[in-house]
Motif scaffolding. Sequence first.
Motif, mmCIF file in Angstrom:
data_model
loop_
_atom_site.group_PDB
_atom_site.id
_atom_site.type_symbol
_atom_site.label_atom_id
_atom_site.label_comp_id
_atom_site.label_asym_id
_atom_site.label_seq_id
_atom_site.Cartn_x
_atom_site.Cartn_y
_atom_site.Cartn_z
ATOM 1 N N THR A 1 -15.502 5.401 3.914
ATOM 2 C CA THR A 1 -15.126 6.805 3.729
ATOM 3 C C THR A 1 -13.843 7.130 4.471
ATOM 4 O O THR A 1 -12.972 7.846 3.971
ATOM 5 N N ASN A 2 -13.699 6.582 5.673
ATOM 6 C CA ASN A 2 -12.485 6.806 6.445
ATOM 7 C C ASN A 2 -11.279 6.179 5.761
ATOM 8 O O ASN A 2 -10.204 6.785 5.680
ATOM 9 N N PHE A 3 -11.436 4.961 5.242
ATOM 10 C CA PHE A 3 -10.331 4.288 4.552
ATOM 11 C C PHE A 3 -9.918 5.055 3.294
ATOM 12 O O PHE A 3 -8.732 5.102 2.949
ATOM 13 N N GLN A 4 -10.879 5.657 2.597
ATOM 14 C CA GLN A 4 -10.577 6.381 1.365
ATOM 15 C C GLN A 4 -9.747 7.632 1.623
ATOM 16 O O GLN A 4 -9.079 8.130 0.707
ATOM 17 N N GLN A 5 -9.768 8.163 2.839
ATOM 18 C CA GLN A 5 -9.025 9.373 3.147
ATOM 19 C C GLN A 5 -7.577 9.093 3.529
ATOM 20 O O GLN A 5 -6.801 10.023 3.729
ATOM 21 N N ILE A 6 -7.211 7.833 3.634
ATOM 22 C CA ILE A 6 -5.820 7.472 3.909
ATOM 23 C C ILE A 6 -5.033 7.587 2.609
ATOM 24 O O ILE A 6 -5.455 7.064 1.571
ATOM 25 N N TYR B 1 -0.395 2.662 0.760
ATOM 26 C CA TYR B 1 -0.665 1.385 0.110
ATOM 27 C C TYR B 1 0.494 1.009 -0.814
ATOM 28 O O TYR B 1 0.989 -0.131 -0.795
ATOM 29 N N GLU B 2 0.924 1.969 -1.638
ATOM 30 C CA GLU B 2 1.979 1.688 -2.614
ATOM 31 C C GLU B 2 3.288 1.329 -1.926
ATOM 32 O O GLU B 2 4.008 0.411 -2.374
ATOM 33 N N SER B 3 3.607 2.022 -0.840
ATOM 34 C CA SER B 3 4.831 1.700 -0.112
ATOM 35 C C SER B 3 4.771 0.300 0.476
ATOM 36 O O SER B 3 5.763 -0.441 0.461
ATOM 37 N N ALA B 4 3.606 -0.064 0.997
ATOM 38 C CA ALA B 4 3.455 -1.405 1.568
ATOM 39 C C ALA B 4 3.561 -2.474 0.490
ATOM 40 O O ALA B 4 4.188 -3.524 0.699
ATOM 41 N N TYR B 5 2.971 -2.199 -0.694
ATOM 42 C CA TYR B 5 3.082 -3.156 -1.803
ATOM 43 C C TYR B 5 4.546 -3.352 -2.200
ATOM 44 O O TYR B 5 5.008 -4.474 -2.451
ATOM 45 N N MET B 6 5.270 -2.272 -2.262
ATOM 46 C CA MET B 6 6.678 -2.357 -2.664
ATOM 47 C C MET B 6 7.511 -3.123 -1.646
ATOM 48 O O MET B 6 8.513 -3.755 -1.999
ATOM 49 N N ALA C 1 4.098 -6.395 1.249
ATOM 50 C CA ALA C 1 2.938 -6.654 2.109
ATOM 51 C C ALA C 1 1.730 -7.038 1.264
ATOM 52 O O ALA C 1 1.529 -6.519 0.162
ATOM 53 N N ASN C 2 0.921 -7.961 1.778
ATOM 54 C CA ASN C 2 -0.328 -8.318 1.102
ATOM 55 C C ASN C 2 -1.480 -7.513 1.709
ATOM 56 O O ASN C 2 -1.280 -6.688 2.605
ATOM 57 N N HIS C 3 -2.691 -7.777 1.232
ATOM 58 C CA HIS C 3 -3.838 -6.985 1.687
ATOM 59 C C HIS C 3 -4.128 -7.197 3.172
ATOM 60 O O HIS C 3 -4.569 -6.268 3.859
ATOM 61 N N TRP C 4 -3.928 -8.394 3.695
ATOM 62 C CA TRP C 4 -4.185 -8.645 5.114
ATOM 63 C C TRP C 4 -3.253 -7.814 5.992
ATOM 64 O O TRP C 4 -3.677 -7.223 6.987
ATOM 65 N N ILE C 5 -1.974 -7.774 5.605
ATOM 66 C CA ILE C 5 -1.005 -6.995 6.395
ATOM 67 C C ILE C 5 -1.325 -5.504 6.298
ATOM 68 O O ILE C 5 -1.266 -4.774 7.291
ATOM 69 N N LYS D 1 -2.193 -3.991 9.776
ATOM 70 C CA LYS D 1 -0.983 -3.361 10.310
ATOM 71 C C LYS D 1 -0.871 -1.879 9.966
ATOM 72 O O LYS D 1 -0.138 -1.145 10.624
ATOM 73 N N ILE D 2 -1.601 -1.428 8.931
ATOM 74 C CA ILE D 2 -1.473 -0.034 8.499
ATOM 75 C C ILE D 2 -2.804 0.710 8.590
ATOM 76 O O ILE D 2 -2.896 1.763 9.231
ATOM 77 N N ILE D 3 -3.842 0.152 7.952
ATOM 78 C CA ILE D 3 -5.115 0.873 7.840
ATOM 79 C C ILE D 3 -5.825 0.972 9.190
ATOM 80 O O ILE D 3 -6.228 2.061 9.613
ATOM 81 N N LEU D 4 -6.014 -0.159 9.870
ATOM 82 C CA LEU D 4 -6.770 -0.137 11.135
ATOM 83 C C LEU D 4 -6.089 0.698 12.220
ATOM 84 O O LEU D 4 -6.785 1.433 12.943
#
Length: 299
Positions: free
Chosen positions: A163-168, A173-178, A181-185, A189-192
């Motif tokens: 639930t906490n992750f869904q509120q980010i 995510y899209e900026s990191a993909y662009m 960054a992969n899912h681990w990063i 590096k961002i979510i936690l």
Amino acid sequence: MKPRVSKRKIRFNLFDCFNYMLMVLLGAICIYPFIYVASVSISDSYAVAKGSVRFLPVGFDITAYRHIFKNTTILTAYMNTIRYSVVGTLITLFITCLIAYPLSLRYFYGKGVILFFFTVPMFFSGGMIPTYLLIRDLRMLNSIWAIVLPSAVAMWNIVMVRTNFQQIPESLYESAYMDGANHWIILFKIILPLSKPIIAVILMFSMVRIWNDFFTSMLYLTSMDKMPLQYVLRSLVISQSTSMQTEVNMAVAAGEDPFGLRQKLKMGAIIVSIGPIILIYPFLQKYFIKGALIGAIKA
């Protein structure tokens, strides 16, 4: 002319006063046992034997703590509990975050089936004997893994973290993909870093659960040198263990009351066992309430 005070404001003031008095009463009820246990542990043995200790210490004597910290069984159990709590909490945090992250992604297909797979054990479990047979067949009996692994995955923790992750915002995510960054990063590096409150809540829940657990060790551990502190404390307080009998005999020879000293040893062991949790909680308190609320806003 004096300003008139509305009846509504008077009712609110009376309600606030009642709440304050109720909170003070409940706080006193919760705090009194800790003060009493601490007072008995440092009071004079004869005062404890006579039942003279009611709230504050009668006299001052730290003999019980000297005997506790000289007892190798308690020290070994203390180190075992610290090891189980640290390792178990880290494993719980790691597994919970790895499960909650993909389940929080909007485009992750099949997450409904996975959620159902994790939800069923919340209501239907295999039971004690099948779980014991599984731990035995996996050859984890009498090891640290029998303590930390069976309860490492808790659906309630996963729901709160998800639930906490869904509120980010998804824009992160899209900026990191662009940026490549992969899912681990993205996760580490961002979510936690943005989820410190809920991480503190899970850390506190897991550490307290493992720290206070003694029943699991009774089921899966056989060596006394691997037992946690709560098991030794239970033997000392409930089962009238003789592990401290040598210290009691020495104190009696020195002129102390044996019954009073035994009571002091029990209370001192309780204080020693809850000390680390009480010391850690103030540092996590600022995250605790916020994290619990964030995890409960949206399912």
